[in-house]
Design a protein around this motif. Sequence first.
Motif: not given
Length: 109
Positions: A54-77
């Motif tokens: 399956s896939s996964e969809i993550d919507f950020v409601l609050s806070g900050i972080g990072k996702a690392i997807c297939d080696g690529k870092t993505e900033e979350l906010k």
Amino acid sequence: MLIDFNNFDEMSISSLNGGDGTVLAKIFMDKSNKIMISRIPPKASIGQHKHETSSEIDFVLSGIGKAICDGKTEELKNGICHYCPKLSSHSIINTGESDLILFTVVPEQ
């Protein structure tokens, strides 16, 4: 159909997928989807894992972080949506000082 997460108990999941700390989640599941509100405390994470079916969809409601997807870092906010396609691997890390709160949908295949 309404899903009222206000009426769900929050589950505590230690070392989710080998991550650090404890993730808290309210989870709705049926045969088609897993829908969650997740709370990742500061310095906690969801460990690296592959989405085989399956896939996964993550919507950020609050806070900050990072996702690392297939080696690529993505900033979350707040307002950002992270998408992990089927057959990809990802992890999510809270890099902030407050909880990282996500609305997540995992379609069951």
